[in-house]
Write an enzyme that holds these catalytic residues in place. Structure first.
Site, PDB file in Angstrom:
ATOM      1  N   HIS A  71       0.842  -1.208   0.000  1.00 28.84           N
ATOM      2  CA  HIS A  71       0.000   0.000   0.000  1.00 28.84           C
ATOM      3  C   HIS A  71       0.877   1.257   0.000  1.00 28.84           C
ATOM      4  O   HIS A  71       0.619   2.211  -0.746  1.00 28.84           O
ATOM      5  CB  HIS A  71      -0.919  -0.006   1.216  1.00 28.84           C
ATOM      6  CG  HIS A  71      -1.734   1.246   1.330  1.00 28.84           C
ATOM      7  ND1 HIS A  71      -2.781   1.534   0.475  1.00 28.84           N
ATOM      8  CD2 HIS A  71      -1.637   2.312   2.172  1.00 28.84           C
ATOM      9  CE1 HIS A  71      -3.296   2.710   0.799  1.00 28.84           C
ATOM     10  NE2 HIS A  71      -2.614   3.205   1.815  1.00 28.84           N
ATOM     11  N   GLU A  95      -6.888   8.842  -0.876  1.00 30.87           N
ATOM     12  CA  GLU A  95      -7.048   7.391  -0.733  1.00 30.87           C
ATOM     13  C   GLU A  95      -8.001   6.782  -1.771  1.00 30.87           C
ATOM     14  O   GLU A  95      -7.735   5.709  -2.304  1.00 30.87           O
ATOM     15  CB  GLU A  95      -7.550   7.045   0.682  1.00 30.87           C
ATOM     16  CG  GLU A  95      -6.518   7.242   1.782  1.00 30.87           C
ATOM     17  CD  GLU A  95      -5.449   6.155   1.837  1.00 30.87           C
ATOM     18  OE1 GLU A  95      -5.658   5.062   1.292  1.00 30.87           O
ATOM     19  OE2 GLU A  95      -4.380   6.422   2.416  1.00 30.87           O
ATOM     20  N   SER A 153      -3.632   0.367  -4.882  1.00 33.89           N
ATOM     21  CA  SER A 153      -2.807  -0.674  -4.266  1.00 33.89           C
ATOM     22  C   SER A 153      -3.608  -1.953  -4.032  1.00 33.89           C
ATOM     23  O   SER A 153      -3.133  -2.868  -3.384  1.00 33.89           O
ATOM     24  CB  SER A 153      -2.229  -0.170  -2.935  1.00 33.89           C
ATOM     25  OG  SER A 153      -3.258   0.199  -2.047  1.00 33.89           O
TER      26      SER A 153
HETATM   27 FE   LIG Z   1      -2.954   5.109   2.622  1.00 34.47          FE
END
Ligand SMILES: [Fe+2]
Length: 301
Positions: free
Chosen positions: A178, A224, A243
């Site tokens: 991530h 995000e 991710s």
């Molecule tokens: Fe993050």
């Protein structure tokens, strides 16, 4: 000390892949950058003594790290490099289909190998040369305020461990995948790096905890989980999406709302499920300008 709290039951194997507890748990987390993640009994690695020992060893590297020094390489095993390969094989085609052009260009610059976990030291050298941002190792998860305020100084606090090999597509906390494939790559874009800095500066100006919550929701729905339109198609620029192959595959099912950052600041979210609501900008330029103005105004308020 902070604990991982997300259950590892089978139906969450992909769902929780993206969870970034640093943002989701505004009231929790450790107040300093040297906190270590204490594995919960249902963490995939809890019963693996060798994995826990390696996590501690990697945490120790971060604890003895002094900002500005070369970052020590993490001792990943062949099994862990295999975890990276499995993730990479799932992510590569998903990126080609769902990642925005700005992200793909940044990804090219970092030149990841398909079968080796990139060492933070190397990624940091490249990112720093591009945007001036530094990636610094931390032992575990830190409070959102600590994490976000570091962005103001161009520092991204980065965990170095990788998820347990038994669940290559699942992790209950942000791991090196991530951090690097999400945040590291976006920080190799000077415009996305600038937005990260502005978030940090806005957080520094925000004493009130309700206001910090609103700002962290804007961070969640942009940095995000941000999406935007390119040639009429929905593409991701958010690190939680980029991710996770599972998140990317599911994002077209989300309800898309117009890019209204005041609305995003009021929107609650559940970090343990695929996101049912996303805020979609009409283009990368539009997202960049709107978010930049919003954060600049926030700082001035
Ligand atoms: Fe993050």
């Amino acid at each position: 000390m902070t604990k991982t709290v997300i259950s590892a039951d089978a139906d969450r194997q992909l769902l929780s892949d993206h969870v970034d507890l640093r943002i989701a748990a505004v009231e929790e987390g450790a107040a300093d950058r040297n906190a270590i993640v204490e594995l919960d009994p249902d963490h995939p690695g809890f019963r693996d003594a060798a994995y826990r020992a390696r996590r501690n060893q990697i945490a120790q590297l971060a604890l003895s790290y002094k900002p500005g020094e070369p970052i020590p390489d993490a001792p990943y095993t062949a099994e862990e490099h295999e975890v990276w390969r499995t993730i990479w094989n799932a992510l590569k085609p998903a990126h080609q289909t769902f990642a925005c052009a700005e992200y793909l260009a940044a990804l090219e610059r970092l030149r990841f190998e398909p079968d080796r976990i990139p060492q933070l030291r190397k990624v940091n050298e490249r990112v720093h040369a591009i945007s001036g941002f530094r990636l610094e190792p931390v032992a575990g998860l830190v409070q959102p305020r600590v994490f976000l305020e570091n962005l103001a100084g161009g520092v991204f606090l980065c965990t170095q461990y990788i998820r347990h090999h038994s669940t290559p597509l699942y992790t209950p906390e942000p791991d090196v995948v991530h951090e690097i494939v999400g945040h590291g790559v976006t920080l190799a874009s000077s415009r996305l790096a600038e937005l990260n800095r502005l978030f940090g500066e806005a957080v520094k100006m925000t004493a009130d905890s309700d206001a910090l919550k609103r700002l962290s929701r804007v961070y969640w729905f942009t940095i995000e989980f941000g999406v935007l339109l390119e040639d009429g198609k929905v593409k991701a620029y958010g690190t939680g999406l980029l991710s996770s192959a599972g998140e990317l595959a599911e994002m077209h099912k989300a309800e898309l709302r117009s890019f209204d950052l005041d609305a995003a600041s009021r929107q609650e979210y559940d970090p343990t499920h695929f996101q049912p609501i996303l805020f979609c900008a009409n283009s990368f330029d539009r997202m960049y300008q709107t978010l930049r103005e919003y954060l600049t105004r926030w700082k001035a308020a």
